[in-house]
Scaffold this motif. Structure first.
Motif, PDB file in Angstrom:
ATOM      1  N   ARG A 195       0.710  -1.287  -0.126  1.00  0.00           N
ATOM      2  CA  ARG A 195      -0.055   0.090   0.084  1.00  0.00           C
ATOM      3  C   ARG A 195       0.917   1.256   0.103  1.00  0.00           C
ATOM      4  N   ASP A 239       2.403   1.558  -3.477  1.00  0.00           N
ATOM      5  CA  ASP A 239       1.271   2.119  -4.721  1.00  0.00           C
ATOM      6  C   ASP A 239       0.952   3.611  -4.243  1.00  0.00           C
ATOM      7  N   ALA A 240       1.083   4.117  -2.928  1.00  0.00           N
ATOM      8  CA  ALA A 240       0.789   5.439  -2.931  1.00  0.00           C
ATOM      9  C   ALA A 240       1.874   6.363  -3.405  1.00  0.00           C
ATOM     10  N   ASP A 298       3.702   5.575  -5.975  1.00  0.00           N
ATOM     11  CA  ASP A 298       3.772   5.642  -7.333  1.00  0.00           C
ATOM     12  C   ASP A 298       2.558   6.685  -7.716  1.00  0.00           C
ATOM     13  N   LYS A 299       1.383   6.380  -7.087  1.00  0.00           N
ATOM     14  CA  LYS A 299       0.092   6.967  -7.443  1.00  0.00           C
ATOM     15  C   LYS A 299       0.130   8.497  -7.287  1.00  0.00           C
ATOM     16  N   TYR A 300       0.884   9.017  -6.211  1.00  0.00           N
ATOM     17  CA  TYR A 300       0.982  10.485  -5.866  1.00  0.00           C
ATOM     18  C   TYR A 300       2.440  11.111  -6.154  1.00  0.00           C
ATOM     19  N   LYS A 301       3.170  10.409  -6.830  1.00  0.00           N
ATOM     20  CA  LYS A 301       4.534  10.908  -7.345  1.00  0.00           C
ATOM     21  C   LYS A 301       5.116  11.446  -5.987  1.00  0.00           C
ATOM     22  N   ALA A 317      -5.800  11.835   0.711  1.00  0.00           N
ATOM     23  CA  ALA A 317      -5.966  10.592  -0.034  1.00  0.00           C
ATOM     24  C   ALA A 317      -4.855   9.748   0.036  1.00  0.00           C
ATOM     25  N   VAL A 318      -3.518  10.144   0.459  1.00  0.00           N
ATOM     26  CA  VAL A 318      -2.624   9.340   0.961  1.00  0.00           C
ATOM     27  C   VAL A 318      -2.887   8.584   2.115  1.00  0.00           C
ATOM     28  N   ASP A 332      -5.436   5.533   1.270  1.00  0.00           N
ATOM     29  CA  ASP A 332      -4.822   4.742   0.333  1.00  0.00           C
ATOM     30  C   ASP A 332      -3.754   3.760   1.290  1.00  0.00           C
ATOM     31  N   ASP A 381      -2.914  16.264  -1.208  1.00  0.00           N
ATOM     32  CA  ASP A 381      -2.682  14.961  -1.622  1.00  0.00           C
ATOM     33  C   ASP A 381      -3.030  14.052  -0.174  1.00  0.00           C
TER      34      ASP A 381
END
Length: 817
Positions: A593, A596-597, A599-602, A626-627, A630, A623
């Motif tokens: 998790r 993935d976070a 990568d997703k939020y750069k 959301a971080v 996730d 962000d």
């Protein structure tokens, strides 16, 4: 009557002292405008070294706050550099960093441009990582560099160089001092004292290259310095080079105005420039009778004379200063005055004890024609002012020569002993050389203003506010002038300028009168400032919620920015997110998790922390929600005054050396107390055996597994000034570890002052007191543990329980482009 206009260029100590003296005697004579190139109010440049060392903050060294300028109707243009002065039209022009131009007319101009650090004209001087040490910006740059790099080289073995070296060493760097002369501080010390100083500093961890001549600074491919090269072709690795090889008067502006400059801006005995009588100059930029002074005391003497003439009294004259140097270099007292090296026909009286506690004692008195002409003291400087008085007065010492080395208290005709020195001093005797304050000024302030603490004396007189070497003498003056028990007075220090009440008084009132809101506290205790400030509101808010859990309501707006956002703000405005990992243990699903976070939020940087967790650095504020969602892990409270981490080793579950299951113990402790807010951050560690791999000996609470159970340690600190934890007690079971740890934390929560670490709380109340409350009072201990559990029961996770934690989610909305 229309006021004349006084413009001052430079916002340093000498210039602002001139303004202070001026408004004492002629407060209505001028409209005053000040230009300062730095974006700060006037601060004590002498105390930059404690800031570098982490012993003080920038706020603590400010001499004149922003409010002071406003209260005295002084217009301060901070962050504005004066670029030119038209002496015919009497106009000063300045620019800020964006190129905006400001103009001010003047009737009188005061030039206080100070000095510039001298940079060796050698190849590589412009490389990244090469810096001077002169102002707040330099200090901040050095502090930042110390967090990224390991090896520092300081060029220059004078006072400034040694202070820089000591500060960087305390910041964790390996530091070498390069000095071209054979001994340190050769202008202030003779060779014996200089070598004693070097030995003492070497014992503390500094390294020295004496007689070394720097030829070149060598850079790497990235344009940053990587080594220093000497004339013998040897090299020394360096990630940072600090040049502290002297200063030069800053005369560039004066020269552009066509003022006469020679070793500084040339001034006469009234501190007026010899070129233009409307223009005055004081401080390190001014040259009086061929001398530009670098010590504070002469500059303050100049300030008084300049103020006298600006006030149109016209009676003061500055005729030069006979200077003495009384310094505290990295905690070592030094004093020198006059011809301490000794000239032809002079005799020397020397006492040396290099093995004396504290790094040795050395005294050298130089006598010629039965008069004291010089003195050099190392380690014991208590009689420095007495020797300086003898030197200045020029009296014969033939009748006291046999006792002279043993100081003022040994001279029978002085009529006093050492412990009554302050009482017998004349009012004209100088006490604080840095700020030019005599005994009479201090006594007058104490009596007229009702001063009772050292901090109050410093605030009103500036005595002991610089190098600190006169602190003991000021304390003596305070004791016999104010009376009472001086040692107890610091406990009455006000929480902030909004109130006269200290932390303990505020907390006592909250408990005794069951005050449940910040407004009720301020009203009951008659706060001076209706809404309080950023210093008192967080403290009062903490005292309320820790004293009355479940009843007093937390006020998120009275917390610091990190605690409002529930993440650590970084210097670029992004945030750091650290999820909680119980005892440093994690799972593959948690790691997935997190990945993935990222990568997703750069998220640009992922780092393992010293507390055995994962830090996501560079998260945008919009962000954050959301971080958190996730990742789906509890808050690590890395941003809060709360339990941060419980560091563990793998313990008996895996390690063949382990005697106890430290990982499980750590997880149990962390799960029991992870929502615990406290006066300051709190860190635990649990080690499974006495090898102590989890470093439990420098934590607020450290638990070490032994064959028969657990050992508990308290009040350690692994910060800039490392403090080893105290052994507290031996425990048999995991349940006892939880109870005793919880009781200690709750006692700290109830009695610690806001922003006071456990090490300082225990130091204040005494370890014996804490043992009495926890170890001897069995019922009291259980009550403390139960109270902590009551306070933490149902405490919301701010990352998920937004409403219950009163998180204002509007702050995370993305601002429109």
């Amino acid at each position: 009557m229309k006021k004349s206009k006084l413009v001052m260029v430079g916002n340093g100590m000498a210039g602002v002292r001139t303004i202070e003296e001026l408004i004492k005697v002629a407060p209505e004579l001028y409209d005053i405008t000040v230009f300062g190139a730095e974006p700060h109010p006037n601060y004590n440049r002498i105390l930059l070294s404690p800031v570098l060392a982490g012993e003080q903050t920038l706020d603590e060294i400010v001499l004149n706050s922003w409010a002071w300028y406003a209260e005295n109707h002084i217009t301060l243009h901070a962050g504005k550099t004066v670029t030119s002065v038209d002496r015919v039209k009497r106009i000063v022009r300045a620019e800020d960093k964006d190129g905006n131009v400001i103009e001010e007319e003047y009737d009188r101009l005061l030039l206080c441009t100070g000095s510039n650090p001298f940079i060796l004209p050698i190849p590589g001087k412009d490389l990244k990582g090469v810096m001077a040490y002169r102002d707040i910006a330099d200090t901040n740059e050095m502090i930042a560099a110390a967090t990224q790099y390991k090896k520092a080289v300081v060029i220059g073995g004078g006072l400034l160089g040694l202070e820089a070296a000591n500060g960087l060493m305390l910041r964790g760097m390996d530091v070498s001092v390069v000095h071209v002369m054979p001994t340190l501080m050769e202008r202030q010390l003779d060779s014996v004292a200089g070598k004693l100083l070097q030995k003492s500093l070497e014992d503390r961890g500094l390294q020295f290259l004496m007689g070394a001549q720097t030829q070149e600074l060598v850079g790497g491919e990235d344009g940053r310095v990587k080594a220093i090269k000497f004339k013998d072709c040897t090299e020394l690795p360096a990630d940072m080079v600090v040049m502290a090889v002297g200063i030069r008067p800053n005369t560039a502006l004066a020269e552009s105005m066509r003022l006469y400059c020679n070793k500084g801006i040339v001034v006469n005995d009234t501190m007026q420039t010899t070129t233009d009588a409307r223009i005055y100059s004081v401080g390190e930029c001014a040259a009086h009778r061929g001398i530009a002074y670098g010590l504070v005391a002469p500059l303050f003497e100049q300030a008084k004379v300049a103020a006298n003439h600006l006030a149109q009294f016209g009676i003061g004259r500055y005729t030069g200063s006979l200077t003495s140097t009384k310094l505290k270099v990295t905690g070592i007292d030094l004093f020198s005055a006059g011809d301490f090296m000794g000239s032809e026909g002079a005799e020397e009286i020397i006492m040396s004890d290099p093995l004396a506690p504290g790094g040795g004692v050395y005294k050298k008195l130089v006598i010629k024609d039965d008069k004291l002409i010089g003195a050099c003291l190392y380690g014991d400087t208590v009689d420095g002012s007495y020797y300086f008085k003898l030197l200045r007065d020029g009296r014969s010492v033939a009748d006291i020569r046999d006792k002279l080395m043993f100081g003022e208290s040994s001279i029978g005709d002085t009529g006093h002993e050492g412990h009554t020195k302050a009482a017998s001093m004349p009012d004209t005797a100088e006490v604080c050389g840095c700020n030019g304050v005599n005994k009479g000024t201090i006594c007058k302030a104490i009596k007229e203003k009702g001063l009772f603490t050292l901090d109050e004396v410093r605030k009103h007189t500036k005595a002991s506010a610089s190098c600190g070497s006169c602190t003991g003498l000021v304390e003596q003056i305070l004791m016999f002038t104010a009376g009472g028990d001086y040692s107890a007075t610091p406990k009455t220090k006000a929480m902030c300028a909004c109130t006269d009440h200290g932390h303990q008084a505020v907390r006592n009132a909250i408990i005794k009168h069951k005050l449940l809101s910040i407004a009720s506290v301020q009203q009951f205790m008659e706060w001076k400032t209706p809404n309080g400030c950023a210093s008192c509101r967080p403290a009062v808010n903490y005292y309320l919620i820790s004293s009355w859990p479940k009843e007093a309501k937390d006020d998120p707006q009275s917390r610091f920015i990190n605690e409002r956002s529930h993440a650590n703000i970084q210097k670029d405005g992004t945030y750091s997110v650290i999820p909680r990992m119980w005892g440093g243990e994690t799972t593959s699903s948690e790691l997935r998790r997190i990945a993935d976070a990222v990568d997703k939020y750069k998220i640009p940087t992922v780092k393992v922390t010293g507390g055995q967790r994962i830090d996501l650095l560079g998260v945008k504020k919009e962000d954050l929600q959301a971080v958190w969602k996730d990742i789906g892990m509890p808050s690590g409270h890395a941003y809060a005054k709360a339990l941060r981490t419980v560091k563990t080793c793998v313990g008996s579950e895996w390690c063949r050396m382990g005697t106890q299951d430290s990982t499980q113990m750590g997880k149990d402790l962390e799960r029991a107390m992870w929502r615990m807010y406290a006066p300051h951050k709190v860190k635990f560690a649990v080690s499974g055996c006495p090898r102590n791999c989890a470093e439990a000996g420098i934590k607020d609470v450290g638990i070490i597994g032994v064959e028969s159970g657990w050992e508990m340690y308290v009040a350690g600190n692994g910060g800039i000034k490392t403090e080893v934890a105290h052994f507290f007690t031996k425990l048999r079971t995991a349940a006892e570890v939880l109870e005793y740890t919880g009781a200690f934390c709750e006692l700290y929560r109830q009695e610690g002052w806001y922003l006071e670490r456990t090490v300082h709380y225990v130091s204040r109340v005494g370890l014996d007191y804490v043992k009495k409350r926890i170890l001897e009072d069995h019922a009291g201990r259980k009550a403390l543990w139960e109270r902590l559990q009551f306070a933490l029961d149902g405490e919301p996770d701010p990352w998920f329980d937004f409403k219950e934690a009163a998180v204002d989610t509007r702050q995370f909305d993305k601002l429109p482009a």
